[in-house]
Design an enzyme around this catalytic site. Structure first.
Site, PDB file in Angstrom:
ATOM      1  N   HIS A 473       0.781  -1.226   0.000  1.00  0.00           N
ATOM      2  CA  HIS A 473       0.000   0.000   0.000  1.00  0.00           C
ATOM      3  C   HIS A 473       0.823   1.293   0.000  1.00  0.00           C
ATOM      4  CE1 HIS A 473      -3.517   2.352   0.219  1.00  0.00           C
ATOM      5  NE2 HIS A 473      -4.262   1.556   0.941  1.00  0.00           N
ATOM      6  N   TYR A 589     -14.857   5.901   8.168  1.00  0.00           N
ATOM      7  CA  TYR A 589     -13.835   6.335   7.208  1.00  0.00           C
ATOM      8  C   TYR A 589     -14.274   5.928   5.814  1.00  0.00           C
ATOM      9  CZ  TYR A 589      -9.119   6.660   5.073  1.00  0.00           C
ATOM     10  OH  TYR A 589      -8.041   6.973   4.283  1.00  0.00           O
TER      11      TYR A 589
END
Length: 777
Positions: A473, A589
């Site tokens: 990531h 989120y």
């Protein structure tokens, strides 16, 4: 050793008769062609840098400007207002250059300076136009005159046929929001999650921060924004990703799935051959900048392409305190893992890319290789799945020299990593739901040692031909990898294709050298650390509860008929599902991209708002349908506005994060920032966008649907939800949580999501039907 001897360009031996020199013409030819390919790539990169460097102008426009200046000079009209003469006066005196020649040289220099000035002016205008974001906040059908003029100017100045990085220097920098606005939006976002007493305490902390150290921290942040291309991205990469010391497997890495209902071929080697070639064709497009810059759908607005630069030949290198991202300029091989062995598979021959058929042959040779793994080799990949500090120490101690360093370098400098999995996966058998969940877990963590989690991405090809991808990531976000994966799936299935027996198409060079098996010398102390890392990773993997939910009752098409944003619709469904699952609301989120700005990555949309909570409570309490619809519309409008604010640089969380980093550098403590940064995200969501729907023909081939991808839970007592809106009639959800938390259950939450979607459709469809009946009557 045969491969090693073939690779030697020349050998010599000393005999009583002198030196016996033997040259390998084939090896020398390969060296020549490899060097030729390298220089060709350098030339193309230089050419592309020139083209992108003058964009939105063209290099040929220089010739037009110079000819125009020379033309005016010969018509005896001085368009330079005396500057050509000034330049001529300061030219070095040359006896071989006549007065007329000096005048021509001066005119060319003036034309070049004028051309450069025009380029800078055009770039400045384009940057100003790209800094205009009011168009995102205007309603469809109610476009202002300013926005209409802006749209016309954008089309005029956006240029023709841009390369991948043509817009990079014209993209605006991410603005720093004001402290006052950020604090106000933050307090608004947490109001529905706190009691009156808690909210009063947080309001007091926020006021104290704003009136004391806030302005001082903000000053440093604005200074950085003036100097850096993006005031967030480098700190975000370092402190959120690279400085994390816990395992990146599950906690950070994410995955992408194959087609849901079809497997193009059941032959593992053939699927790997086609897929590897598709990846390499995409890499060629990236290197040549032949990919078109990604744009906001339906507009000419470009998005930042910087994340593409480290897509291939990239590895995350472990460190004691922080990791680093290592990117190599080029790599002519991929690293392959199969049944505990690591191989180096060259993908070029005589300067050309191997065909899919040749790659299938090489993969089949690896599958047929009977050699056992070296001692300690089989589970070596577990080092990349465990905690980062032990991996860094082990790497320094046992992999810094000798055969281990050479083999590790081979993996880390490979174009990407390939795992030939010996299990079958996919939506199959008598229990397709359970098998689909197992497929997701196999892509997320596998056996915890048969993936190299540090690579920018790893391709996984299963025994039955099913494939998938696991991505690290830190170097990029999911949309960049999703664009790559979409292209690979489409090229594999629709362009490269397979013959009637399921094998790759193309010719084969029978003289290809076999893939090179990597050698290792793993001492017992290192093997012990491998097993310790494996134990940590295995405990983490076993704790993950995963559920993949293909929702086929309706999709984007039905939602748009209700005149609703599909993303807002789904996010409100998630809020309703979570409330029914836990009986409470939580900090939510949702990832939004900030790639409208240079080197932009993501921002947080706090999807749990006062409006969404009011709607969920009204619906759950059985209030009148008309009131529920009114509250739903308010909540959806609020969510869309939050998304727009996040995308245009007015988000909350990245600003507060950077203020916190500055406070740490200055050595000051802020109770407000400390509390904000420690709040858990118990519902973490992200949409995987379909960016190249034109590559897939869902009308004639509806079975070729990708299932999207997913990630692990962010909080120990929370859910991770990734969703993908596929075509007009399907939404795929990937739901994760932890078995160790007795309050969460992925399948239970999936059932709540399904019911919430159906309930919202029923609520809004009733209103639409009522309006239709009124119009008919």
């Amino acid at each position: 050793m045969a491969e090693a001897h073939q690779a030697v360009a020349f050998q010599f031996t000393i005999t009583p008769d002198g030196i016996d020199l033997q040259l390998s013409h084939e090896a020398l030819r390969q060296v020549y062609l490899s060097g030729l390919r390298s220089w060709r790539k350098r030339f193309i990169r230089f050419r592309n840098s020139v083209i992108s460097g003058v964009y939105p102008a063209s290099p040929y426009s220089w010739l037009f400007v110079v000819i125009a200046i020379l033309g005016t000079m010969y018509t005896r009209s001085d368009s330079s207002m005396g500057l050509i003469s000034k330049i001529q006066e300061h030219l070095p005196v040359s006896g071989s250059l006549s007065t007329q020649g000096q005048m021509v040289v001066s005119a060319v220099l003036f034309g070049t300076l004028l051309w450069i000035s025009l380029i800078f002016a055009m770039r400045l205008c384009l940057r100003q136009l790209l800094s205009y974001h009011r168009w995102m906040f205007e309603l469809h059908g109610k476009i202002s005159l300013t926005t209409k003029v802006w749209a016309v100017l954008m089309r005029l100045l956006s240029g023709r046929e841009p390369l991948l990085y043509s817009y990079q220097s014209s993209l605006p920098h991410l603005p720093v929001p004001s402290i006052k606005d950020t604090v106000r939006r933050y307090l608004e976002s947490v109001r529905p999650l706190m009691s009156v007493t808690e909210f009063q305490r947080m309001t007091a902390l926020a006021a104290q921060f704003e009136s004391s150290m806030g302005n001082r921290l903000q000053w440093y942040l604005k200074l950085k924004a003036l100097w850096a291309a993006n005031y967030v991205s480098d700190w975000w990469e370092e402190y959120v990703y690279l400085r994390g010391r816990s395992p990146i497997m599950v906690n950070s890495n994410y995955y992408g799935m194959d087609f849901l209902y079809v497997t193009p071929t059941p032959i593992q080697a053939a699927r790997a051959g086609n897929t590897i070639r598709a990846f390499l064709l995409y890499r060629r497009k990236v290197n040549l900048e032949e990919l078109k810059p990604t744009r906001v759908p339906g507009t000419v607005i470009p998005l930042c392409s910087a994340q593409c630069e480290r897509m291939f030949n990239t590895t995350r290198i472990p460190g004691q305190e922080t990791d680093t991202v290592q990117h190599c300029g080029d790599s002519d091989y991929v690293a392959v893992y199969h049944r505990g062995r690591y191989f180096k598979l060259g993908v070029y021959r005589a300067g050309r890319l191997l065909s899919a058929k040749e790659l299938e042959l090489q993969i089949q040779r690896i599958l047929d290789d009977p050699s056992p793994p070296s001692p300690g080799e089989e589970k070596l990949g577990a080092l990349t799945a465990g905690d980062r500090e032990p991996w860094a120490r082990t790497r320094k101690q046992f992999f810094s020299s000798g055969v281990n360093k050479r083999s590790l370098d081979c993996i880390e400098k490979a174009a990407f990593f390939v795992t030939l999995d010996d299990e079958e996966q996919g939506m199959m058998g008598d229990d397709p739901v359970r098998n689909l969940d197992c497929y997701a877990k196999a892509l997320l963590h596998g056996k915890c040692y048969d993936r190299w989690f540090d690579k920018s991405f790893s391709l996984v090809v299963f025994k039955n031909g099913k494939s998938g991808l696991n991505a690290e990531h830190s170097w990029a976000d999911a949309p960049t990898v999703a664009h790559l994966w979409e292209n690979v799936l489409a090229v594999d299935a629709f362009q490269l294709g397979y013959d009637t027996e399921g094998h790759c198409k193309g010719a084969v060079d029978a003289t290809l050298p076999r893939p090179h098996k990597l050698a290792w010398d793993i001492p017992p102390e290192c093997q012990e650390q491998v097993m310790q890392s494996l134990a940590v990773a295995q405990a983490l993997a076993d704790d993950v509860d995963f559920h993949v939910l293909p929702f086929k009752e309706f999709g984007k098409g039905q939602i748009k008929k209700l005149r609703m944003s599909p993303d807002a619709f789904i996010q409100l469904a998630l809020q309703l599902a979570y409330y029914r699952d836990r009986g409470m609301f939580c900090l939510t989120y949702e990832a939004a991209m900030t790639r409208l700005f240079r080197e932009g990555r993501t921002e947080t949309v706090r999807s749990c708002s006062n409006e969404s909570c009011a709607f969920v409570k009204a619906l759950d309490n059985g209030e009148a349908a008309e009131e529920c619809r009114r509250l739903f519309c308010l909540a959806a409008e609020k969510h869309q506005n939050l998304c727009r604010l996040a995308m245009t640089g007015c988000g909350i969380d990245r600003h507060l994060f950077c203020l916190y980093v500055v406070s740490k550098y200055l050595g000051v403590e802020s109770p407000f920032l400390k509390e904000v940064l420690s709040e858990p995200w118990r519902l973490s969501t992200s949409q995987t966008p379909v960016q190249q729907m034109e590559l897939f023909d869902l009308v004639n081939h509806p079975e070729y649907i990708s299932c999207g991808g997913g990630f692990g839970p962010v909080a120990d007592d929370g859910y991770g939800v990734s969703y993908m809106i596929v075509g007009e009639n399907m939404i795929n959800f990937h739901i994760s949580c932890k078995h160790s938390c007795t309050q969460t259950d992925a399948h239970r939450f999936g059932a709540h999501i399904r019911q919430a979607l159906l309930d919202l459709l029923a609520l809004l469809s009733t209103a639409t039907q009522t309006q239709t009946n009124k119009k008919t009557n």
